[in-house]
Design an enzyme around this catalytic site. Structure first.
Site, PDB file in Angstrom:
ATOM      1  N   SER A  68       0.812  -1.213   0.000  1.00  0.00           N
ATOM      2  CA  SER A  68       0.000   0.000   0.000  1.00  0.00           C
ATOM      3  C   SER A  68       0.851   1.270   0.000  1.00  0.00           C
ATOM      4  O   SER A  68       2.007   1.263   0.406  1.00  0.00           O
ATOM      5  CB  SER A  68      -0.906   0.019   1.233  1.00  0.00           C
ATOM      6  OG  SER A  68      -1.542  -1.223   1.398  1.00  0.00           O
TER       7      SER A  68
HETATM    8  N1  SAH Z   1       0.073  -4.943   4.130  1.00  0.00           N
HETATM    9  C1  SAH Z   1       0.529  -5.539   2.905  1.00  0.00           C
HETATM   10  C2  SAH Z   1      -0.503  -5.313   1.831  1.00  0.00           C
HETATM   11  C3  SAH Z   1      -0.645  -6.506   0.957  1.00  0.00           C
HETATM   12  S1  SAH Z   1      -1.997  -6.419  -0.165  1.00  0.00           S
HETATM   13  C4  SAH Z   1       1.897  -4.991   2.551  1.00  0.00           C
HETATM   14  O1  SAH Z   1       2.347  -4.060   3.218  1.00  0.00           O
HETATM   15  O2  SAH Z   1       2.552  -5.496   1.641  1.00  0.00           O
HETATM   16  C5  SAH Z   1      -3.214  -7.397   0.651  1.00  0.00           C
HETATM   17  C6  SAH Z   1      -2.821  -8.816   0.971  1.00  0.00           C
HETATM   18  O3  SAH Z   1      -3.988  -9.466   1.479  1.00  0.00           O
HETATM   19  C7  SAH Z   1      -2.353  -9.648  -0.214  1.00  0.00           C
HETATM   20  O4  SAH Z   1      -1.089 -10.160   0.072  1.00  0.00           O
HETATM   21  C8  SAH Z   1      -3.404 -10.746  -0.332  1.00  0.00           C
HETATM   22  O5  SAH Z   1      -2.858 -11.995  -0.743  1.00  0.00           O
HETATM   23  C9  SAH Z   1      -3.928 -10.829   1.084  1.00  0.00           C
HETATM   24  N2  SAH Z   1      -5.265 -11.402   1.220  1.00  0.00           N
HETATM   25  C10 SAH Z   1      -6.345 -11.261   0.421  1.00  0.00           C
HETATM   26  N3  SAH Z   1      -7.395 -11.973   0.899  1.00  0.00           N
HETATM   27  C11 SAH Z   1      -6.953 -12.591   2.033  1.00  0.00           C
HETATM   28  C12 SAH Z   1      -7.567 -13.474   2.981  1.00  0.00           C
HETATM   29  N4  SAH Z   1      -8.829 -13.875   2.869  1.00  0.00           N
HETATM   30  N5  SAH Z   1      -6.811 -13.893   4.023  1.00  0.00           N
HETATM   31  C13 SAH Z   1      -5.523 -13.503   4.162  1.00  0.00           C
HETATM   32  N6  SAH Z   1      -4.890 -12.682   3.302  1.00  0.00           N
HETATM   33  C14 SAH Z   1      -5.602 -12.227   2.249  1.00  0.00           C
END
Ligand code: SAH
Length: 220
Positions: A68
């Site tokens: 993000s």
């Molecule tokens: N905070 C992270 C943002 C990653 S984007 C960073 O700083 O890099 C959001 C993430 O949520 C992705 O990696 C995606 O795979 C994960 N995600 C999506 N649905 C999910 C679920 N049901 N359970 C766990 N993770 C999930």
């Protein structure tokens, strides 16, 4: 010999990021600003995007996911108003960047990621950089991590049309949950506080996150 542009050190770039993208836009929480000054964001992005690590936008990571934008991360952390003693659940570990920030501003971090490969990479980055008070699990984050509940705070980094009820159930009374709510095209940040078992909702800035999806994805 031609002129070669010398980029600032990562530390200088972080100071600039904190000043222009966060402090000047109203982020005030000193613990948040301090953590964002310390965590080496460039270590959490793929090699090809390292030079953009401190820019004012999200960046792609593996598996079609994103790390993000710094401002939205800071806003989420500020709304949680953490004081160092909290046990926090994070949903959507992704690169592990937010996990590292949480590690500096609370006491224990439990993070759930559905992609086994992202979870493994985040775990190795966090270990290499010596963030120790962090546990990562592969799973469907909508179910939370009941074995370690209740949590003082929960941060969800993926968008959902509605707050998942199991997450609210795993919040302690007086606890706070921050998450992006809305359809995939655009969402708003909601802060949900639990008082006497009931939710109290505050609505903050608009945002755009990848969706919180069903099920897990196994590694190879
Ligand atoms: N905070 C992270 C943002 C990653 S984007 C960073 O700083 O890099 C959001 C993430 O949520 C992705 O990696 C995606 O795979 C994960 N995600 C999506 N649905 C999910 C679920 N049901 N359970 C766990 N993770 C999930």
């Amino acid at each position: 010999m031609g002129f070669r542009f010398q980029r600032d050190s990562p530390q200088r770039q972080r100071e600039e990021m904190v000043r222009t993208q966060l402090a000047e836009r109203g982020i005030r929480n000193l613990r948040v600003l301090d953590a964002m000054r310390k965590v080496p964001r460039h270590e959490f992005v793929p090699e090809t995007f390292r030079q953009d690590a401190y820019e004012d936008h999200p960046l792609p990571i593996d598996e079609g996911q994103t790390i993000s934008q710094p401002y939205i991360v800071a806003a989420m952390l500020e709304h949680l108003a953490l004081h160092a003693t909290e046990r926090v659940l994070e949903i959507g570990t992704g690169s592990g960047y937010v996990t590292a920030l949480l590690s500096l501003i609370c006491s224990e971090v439990y993070s759930v990621e559905r992609h086994a490969q992202l979870a493994a990479l985040a775990e190795s980055t966090l270990h290499r950089l010596q963030y120790r008070n962090v546990k990562i699990r592969v799973g469907d984050g909508r179910q939370g991590w009941p074995e370690h509940s209740p949590f003082d705070a929960i941060l969800v980094s993926a968008a959902t049309p509605e707050m998942p009820p199991s997450l609210f159930a795993q919040l302690r009374d007086g606890g706070r949950l921050i998450l992006p709510v809305g359809p995939s095209s655009s969402q708003e940040l909601q802060l949900i506080c639990k008082f006497g078992g009931q939710p109290e909702v505050k609505i903050f800035e608009g945002c755009r996150f990848v969706p919180l999806v069903d099920g897990t994805v196994a590694g190879e």
